[in-house]
Design a protein around this motif. Structure first.
Motif, mmCIF file in Angstrom:
data_model
loop_
_atom_site.group_PDB
_atom_site.id
_atom_site.type_symbol
_atom_site.label_atom_id
_atom_site.label_comp_id
_atom_site.label_asym_id
_atom_site.label_seq_id
_atom_site.Cartn_x
_atom_site.Cartn_y
_atom_site.Cartn_z
ATOM 1 N N ASP A 290 0.830 -1.210 0.000
ATOM 2 C CA ASP A 290 0.000 0.000 0.000
ATOM 3 C C ASP A 290 0.863 1.258 0.000
ATOM 4 O O ASP A 290 0.542 2.255 -0.665
ATOM 5 C CB ASP A 290 -0.930 0.006 1.218
ATOM 6 C CG ASP A 290 -2.030 -1.046 1.106
ATOM 7 O OD1 ASP A 290 -2.290 -1.500 -0.020
ATOM 8 O OD2 ASP A 290 -2.606 -1.401 2.147
ATOM 9 N N ASN A 293 2.335 1.603 -3.395
ATOM 10 C CA ASN A 293 1.259 1.975 -4.312
ATOM 11 C C ASN A 293 0.976 3.471 -4.262
ATOM 12 O O ASN A 293 0.619 4.093 -5.275
ATOM 13 C CB ASN A 293 -0.013 1.194 -3.961
ATOM 14 C CG ASN A 293 -0.777 0.767 -5.201
ATOM 15 O OD1 ASN A 293 -0.222 0.717 -6.293
ATOM 16 N ND2 ASN A 293 -2.034 0.458 -5.043
ATOM 17 N N SER A 294 1.146 4.064 -3.078
ATOM 18 C CA SER A 294 0.906 5.508 -2.946
ATOM 19 C C SER A 294 1.951 6.322 -3.687
ATOM 20 O O SER A 294 1.725 7.486 -4.018
ATOM 21 C CB SER A 294 0.898 5.905 -1.467
ATOM 22 O OG SER A 294 2.200 5.804 -0.897
ATOM 23 N N MET A 296 3.506 4.977 -6.535
ATOM 24 C CA MET A 296 3.526 4.468 -7.910
ATOM 25 C C MET A 296 2.770 5.407 -8.856
ATOM 26 O O MET A 296 1.718 5.924 -8.496
ATOM 27 C CB MET A 296 2.886 3.079 -7.935
ATOM 28 C CG MET A 296 2.988 2.342 -9.256
ATOM 29 S SD MET A 296 4.632 1.713 -9.633
ATOM 30 C CE MET A 296 4.746 0.337 -8.493
ATOM 31 N N LYS A 301 -0.516 1.342 -11.320
ATOM 32 C CA LYS A 301 -0.925 0.768 -10.046
ATOM 33 C C LYS A 301 -1.665 -0.555 -10.242
ATOM 34 O O LYS A 301 -2.350 -0.770 -11.228
ATOM 35 C CB LYS A 301 -1.801 1.757 -9.273
ATOM 36 C CG LYS A 301 -1.042 3.012 -8.847
ATOM 37 C CD LYS A 301 -1.869 3.894 -7.941
ATOM 38 C CE LYS A 301 -1.041 5.101 -7.473
ATOM 39 N NZ LYS A 301 -1.779 5.941 -6.533
ATOM 40 N N TYR A 316 6.674 -4.111 -8.158
ATOM 41 C CA TYR A 316 6.558 -3.399 -6.886
ATOM 42 C C TYR A 316 7.817 -3.554 -6.038
ATOM 43 O O TYR A 316 8.260 -2.600 -5.385
ATOM 44 C CB TYR A 316 5.316 -3.877 -6.122
ATOM 45 C CG TYR A 316 4.071 -3.124 -6.512
ATOM 46 C CD1 TYR A 316 3.530 -2.144 -5.688
ATOM 47 C CD2 TYR A 316 3.452 -3.351 -7.734
ATOM 48 C CE1 TYR A 316 2.397 -1.431 -6.066
ATOM 49 C CE2 TYR A 316 2.327 -2.650 -8.122
ATOM 50 C CZ TYR A 316 1.801 -1.690 -7.281
ATOM 51 O OH TYR A 316 0.695 -0.972 -7.654
#
Length: 388
Positions: A290, A293-294, A296, A301, A316
């Motif tokens: 997470d 992802n913030s 990316m 995503k 990732y």
């Protein structure tokens, strides 16, 4: 040999086309083919049926700029345009390739902005993509085509990101420097591919027999050490090469480091789950996912439900490595943070018991983390020795 050349708008593809032409390649310009196809009455009729008669000029010819404005900023409209244009374009390109081959041409360059999107890559023996940083591309597009900032951004947004091209290409050229640097890269690639394009047999020179015997002797020496090297390759395998290579290039991380982390984290088992509930090839927890992802880019995503997918996991994990390498001054610190957490490394660097200068960890307080960092760095050296 048919070489497909593509890339993002404003990346410098036209410059590379000139390089290949100078190196003896016959050039097929897909844009010129598209203009010829668009002038065909049947194709014009189909375009008007999809986009309306307003795409025609008063003289009945296609207003290409208006059509571009309608499609480049709308992916659905762009797909409709491709559905009409791509089949006749591919058919015409196939015909031109046949004509050039029948005329004796042995090296052909297909200059195609939508090489992969149109399916034209199936006509090519080798694919080359040229990429560049977005700001440079925007500046070049505005200057070249007389577009506004918004028009240039719309045109760029309709294209794919770097990873799309990296995963599908045999060669990637980066045009973030001078034109001369790009020319040098292009000549090297063209020469490398062209050197094997003639398929002709070269006559054996007077010293060739001696060279053959030397090769036989060398082969015997290699066989002696072959078993040992085979064992090393089994200990340090290269799996998921295409994904690792693409992600390492995109995020500017050493490929050997990515392989080393995968080996030490999961042993290349894509579905492994740790006691800490870290998952996949590079062992990523949901909390870490997470957080990554913030950071990316929006278009790249994924969901944590996809974490066992090798492409998602490696992407990732590699992006996390790139963030850590950027934040900390050494691979040792970055790997420590990968294993023990960003916050712990920040805290330890401020503690004189572990760091005397605030930038180097002389002592890692977690023995398991210390062993992990040593194992990964050792594996990285092994990969460098075996494959680089």
């Amino acid at each position: 040999m048919v070489v497909g050349l593509t890339g993002q708008t404003g990346a410098g593809k036209s410059t590379l086309t000139k390089v290949f032409a100078d190196m003896g390649y016959a050039v097929i310009d897909a844009d010129k083919v598209a203009r010829t196809v668009a002038a065909d009455p049947d194709v014009l009729l189909r375009l008007c049926a999809v986009f309306g008669d307003e795409i025609l000029r008063p003289d009945g010819t296609l207003d290409r700029r208006l059509l571009a404005a309608k499609t480049f900023s709308d992916k659905e409209q762009l797909e409709k345009l491709n559905a009409v244009m791509n089949p006749p374009i591919i058919e015409k390109i196939e015909g031109q390739i046949r004509e050039l081959q029948e005329a004796g041409e042995q090296k052909i360059l297909l200059d195609a902005p939508t090489l992969f999107e149109s399916g034209a890559q199936r006509l090519c023996d080798c694919k080359v993509s040229v990429l560049a940083n977005p700001e440079l591309r925007k500046e070049r597009i505005m200057r070249r085509d007389g577009l506004s900032s918004k028009e240039a951004e719309d045109r760029m947004s309709a294209q794919h990101n770097d990873r799309f091209y990296i995963l599908r290409s045999d060669y990637i050229l980066r045009n973030n420097g001078s034109e001369q640097e790009l020319l040098d890269q292009g000549r090297l690639i063209a020469k490398r591919m062209g050197s094997g394009a003639d398929g002709g047999k070269k006559e054996r020179g007077p010293g060739m027999n001696l060279l053959i015997w030397a090769a036989i002797i060398l082969a015997c020496i290699v066989v002696i050490g072959g078993a040992y090297k085979l064992m090393l390759h089994q200990m340090y395998p290269q799996k998921y090469e295409e994904i690792v290579s693409a992600c390492a290039q995109e995020y500017n991380v050493d490929e050997n480091l990515v392989y080393a982390v995968i080996k030490c984290e999961s042993g290349f088992r894509p579905n492994v789950v740790s006691k800490a509930d870290a998952k996949g090839l590079m062992q990523i927890t949901e909390e870490t996912f997470d957080w990554v992802n913030s950071k990316m880019p929006a278009g790249e995503k994924a969901s944590y439900d996809e974490i066992f997918d090798p492409e998602v996991n490696i992407r990732y994990g590699t992006y996390l490595l790139s963030l850590l390498l950027t934040e900390f001054d050494s691979a040792e610190n970055a790997l420590t943070a990968y294993h023990a957490g960003w916050g712990n490394v920040k805290k330890w660097l401020q503690d004189e018991r572990y760091s005397s200068d605030g930038t180097t960890l002389e002592n890692i307080p977690f023995p398991t983390t210390s062993d992990y960092v040593d194992d990964v760095l050792q594996a990285q050296k092994a990969y460098q020795s075996l494959y680089s």
